[in-house]
Design a protein around this motif. Structure first.
Motif, PDB file in Angstrom:
ATOM      1  N   ARG A  13      43.637  17.822 -19.669  1.00  0.00           N
ATOM      2  CA  ARG A  13      42.640  17.046 -20.409  1.00  0.00           C
ATOM      3  C   ARG A  13      43.370  16.509 -21.541  1.00  0.00           C
ATOM      4  NH1 ARG A  13      37.063  17.704 -22.351  1.00  0.00           N
ATOM      5  NH2 ARG A  13      37.160  17.293 -24.538  1.00  0.00           N
ATOM      6  N   VAL A  71      37.387  16.386 -30.578  1.00  0.00           N
ATOM      7  CA  VAL A  71      37.130  16.017 -29.052  1.00  0.00           C
ATOM      8  C   VAL A  71      38.123  16.909 -28.123  1.00  0.00           C
ATOM      9  CG1 VAL A  71      37.370  14.157 -27.463  1.00  0.00           C
ATOM     10  CG2 VAL A  71      36.261  13.689 -29.571  1.00  0.00           C
ATOM     11  N   ASP A  72      38.996  17.523 -28.751  1.00  0.00           N
ATOM     12  CA  ASP A  72      39.760  18.237 -27.968  1.00  0.00           C
ATOM     13  C   ASP A  72      39.162  19.598 -27.246  1.00  0.00           C
ATOM     14  OD1 ASP A  72      42.530  17.776 -27.312  1.00  0.00           O
ATOM     15  OD2 ASP A  72      43.417  18.798 -29.236  1.00  0.00           O
ATOM     16  N   TYR A  73      37.894  19.663 -28.107  1.00  0.00           N
ATOM     17  CA  TYR A  73      37.201  21.051 -27.648  1.00  0.00           C
ATOM     18  C   TYR A  73      36.325  20.621 -26.601  1.00  0.00           C
ATOM     19  CZ  TYR A  73      34.464  25.199 -27.954  1.00  0.00           C
ATOM     20  OH  TYR A  73      33.665  26.467 -27.787  1.00  0.00           O
ATOM     21  N   PRO A  74      36.312  21.075 -25.487  1.00  0.00           N
ATOM     22  CA  PRO A  74      35.276  20.767 -24.448  1.00  0.00           C
ATOM     23  C   PRO A  74      33.693  21.100 -24.923  1.00  0.00           C
ATOM     24  CG  PRO A  74      37.133  22.049 -23.498  1.00  0.00           C
ATOM     25  CD  PRO A  74      37.127  22.106 -24.743  1.00  0.00           C
ATOM     26  N   ARG A 101      44.486  12.119 -21.750  1.00  0.00           N
ATOM     27  CA  ARG A 101      44.175  11.301 -22.781  1.00  0.00           C
ATOM     28  C   ARG A 101      45.287  10.526 -23.533  1.00  0.00           C
ATOM     29  NH1 ARG A 101      41.490  15.712 -26.590  1.00  0.00           N
ATOM     30  NH2 ARG A 101      41.118  13.790 -27.858  1.00  0.00           N
TER      31      ARG A 101
END
Lengths: 427, 427
Positions: A398, B291-294, A402
């Motif tokens: 992820r 946003v790093d956190y799903p 990005r």
């Protein structure tokens, strides 16, 4: 001209436990490379006298210079110094200046000297002291029979200035050889493609040498020359640089200290353009990367993080029908995001990123469409009235997806500017 | 119960040149320590077969397990694998699954296979393949005569998941001793304060052990127990965890896989709140961190990067007079940014960051005011109708100051929520 070989020996159990990252070794390697000193080994040992002595023996069997960091503090009982003195067959004597320095520093900090502090001022007899204005433990340089041992404290805030101000001048005086390197930065072409095209040339070249280094979404090519003077070394580098620039053209975006965001920002500033960003899956990474460059404020006034469809409509004016029909991760949405951001910010350039960063794919916008896979990213561009897009497929984590998307977006806009607004030197 | 000894051997000329910092060694050391594997040596060698072979011999003379990273890419001619195969007296054979994986990945990325790619699928005969979903080069485990060699690729984005998902379970199966650790995450209290309060306890404890690790703006406390079963180990950990939670209260924000952004997002989601961000000096780092956190999309709809004063006025409704009178870096501006962002996004929570990230200070807003120093940051908070701020002074690099500001902002809002909306378990 003698070729120096050095080894870096980091001392500290906390490194072996992974509690701290060994940035000292990287710093020293970089500095030594710039001085033309070859480093073939880095090693880490704990605060253990026996293993340190063994490592010293091994290192001196291979190298002329051994540089250690760490193991000089009051908590390790001066183990490193004692081991070094034993290895070189000399004794430790108290250095009066180091003692005074330490007293003054402790007083200044309002701390009392404890007996284990005193021992920090002991240095091997006959060594060159390296006084430490940024901490309590001094380092030293010990020369014997063509072997040079340089011991410095572990904290980077003490070690780096000590190296810069005392060790580097010492090594420069000792060495006559000049080593110069220039690094060219490429983007838009993969590492293996660069390697494939340069393999033969890299094998052929001896002085200068040519070596590639992969970074996220980019490739560096480093040209390094040795000569009697800096100018002579630069003269060896120039034709190879020209050859690479000819071969890779616009893929080469800069050299040495240049960064992709810096090059893009400077070019925008030259054109009198401002830029804005519209980010979905990257969530602000792109704008943060631009802000990384001091002076970004000349071209970046504002950016938008539009994570939800509603925000894309409200802040960027993406049409509801576009989101309904093609989905948020689509070329159509990416282009409307870019155009809408530019309009809202009154900017002449915009980069928009929308994609599936992972960990799972997206449900299709409409029944019957295939699921959009993780790593699918659309980048929308707006440049002086023109809108375009790029489709990318990344296949990493992820976070890596990005970061790759950000690099791709920055480079995509850079390439478009180069094409549309060529400089005289670009033609 | 056998005590394993391991050595970490990093392969890569780019590490010896100081072009990259060897974070892999720190990662592996930390992971091995957590598995109860002792690491007495870390070493770095270049892409050189002879020196690598010598290093392998030396390492296996001291240790049972040697873990290498790097030297598996297409550019190094598979030097590491060939050297390892020679050392273990076996040949390289092409692995069909690795070959297919690589083809699929290259196809997916729209890239062509070059002949130097093929060789990446060669593995020592009889080895356990470590397939690589995040890159092209697979790794492997080779066992012979009580010696275990584990070779993995160099990029952390490939090596770390490979270790986590394949090597760690392998090492766990091999070992009979169960080592369990639990890491508590603290934020809002400094490392030295934690150390000071726990020093005596850390020295006392033997099983479990207790060790602190500093991270950007945070402190981790790791409790590690050894026992015959996982349950027995967990029973040793539980009372120490409780003791620490009692002592540090709300400073403890989570354990193990928990992240600060994840904890905050989950708490916001429980309250049915959404959040927005308004960033000046951090330029999007804060929203990117969320946003790093799903699953961030449940609470984060949009964020604002307002780098210029005009953008602060236009997008967030900060008053012109506020900027004129107090400057962009002020508590007043930070609070208006937070309130304005929340209003614009219709969110119940907002974090705003404005500050001087460096490298130079800001000119005063009005004549006669002192210059605002680098590292001065104001964080504005909006929470369910209430506006507040925090003043911070950071003393590191431009990048570190920004990262610290992001952590401070996330934690500040977390603490405010804990205070204003205590859960039953918080009371």
């Amino acid at each position: 001209m003698k070729e120096w070989k050095a080894e870096i020996l980091s001392i500290g159990t906390e490194i072996l436990l992974g509690n701290i990252v060994n940035t000292n070794a990287a710093y020293l390697s970089r500095e030594l490379a710039a001085l033309g000193v070859l480093v073939y080994h880095q090693e880490v040992v704990g605060d253990n006298s026996e293993r340190l002595e063994h490592a010293l023996k091994e290192s001196f069997a291979r190298a002329d210079i051994v540089i250690t960091t760490g193991g000089l503090g009051p908590t390790t009982d001066d183990l490193s110094k004692e081991t070094a003195a034993r290895y070189f067959g000399c004794r430790l004597v108290r250095d009066q200046k180091a003692m005074e320095d330490m007293r003054r520093m402790m007083e200044h900090a309002g701390r009392k000297m404890t007996p284990n502090n005193d021992k920090q001022a002991d240095l091997p007899e006959g060594s060159i002291p390296l006084y430490n204005p940024n901490g309590t433990a001094p380092g030293f340089i010990l020369e014997k029979d063509e072997q040079i041992l340089i011991m410095m404290p572990g904290p980077p805030s003490e070690m780096e200035p000590m190296f810069r101000e005392q060790v580097r001048p010492y090594l420069k005086r000792k060495s006559q050889q000049k080593l110069v390197s220039r690094t060219l930065h490429l983007c838009g072409i993969g590492e293996s493609a660069v390697e494939y095209r340069l393999k033969k040339r890299m094998d052929e070249l001896e002085n200068p040498t040519l070596a590639p280094y992969a970074k996220t979404g980019m490739v560096d090519l480093r040209i390094t020359a040795k000569a009697g003077s800096e100018e002579a070394a630069r003269n060896l580098i120039d034709p190879v640089e020209e050859e690479i620039r000819d071969q890779f053209g616009d893929y080469v975006f800069g050299a040495d200290e240049d960064t992709l965001e810096g090059v893009l920002i400077e070019r925008l500033a030259e054109l009198g353009f401002s830029i804005t960003t519209a980010e979905s899956c990257t969530g602000g990474l792109l704008s943060a990367r631009l802000v990384d460059y001091p002076g970004a404020s000349r071209v970046l006034k504002e950016g938008f993080v539009t994570y939800s469809n509603e925000a894309k409509e409200k802040l960027l004016g993406v049409r509801h029908e576009t989101l309904e029909k093609y989905g948020a991760v689509s070329s159509q949405t990416a282009m409307e995001m870019a155009a809408g951001a530019a309009e809202s910010a009154g900017a002449q350039a915009a980069i928009a990123i929308t994609g599936i960063a992972g960990p799972t794919g997206a449900v299709p916008a409409r029944l019957g469409q295939p699921e959009k896979p993780v790593g699918l990213v659309y980048i929308g561009y707006y440049l002086d009235g023109e809108v375009s897009y790029e489709e990318c497929r990344f296949h990493k984590s992820r976070r890596a997806n990005r970061e790759n998307a950000v690099v791709r977006g920055l480079n995509g806009l850079r390439m478009k500017i180069t094409e549309k607004f060529p400089r005289k030197t670009d033609q």
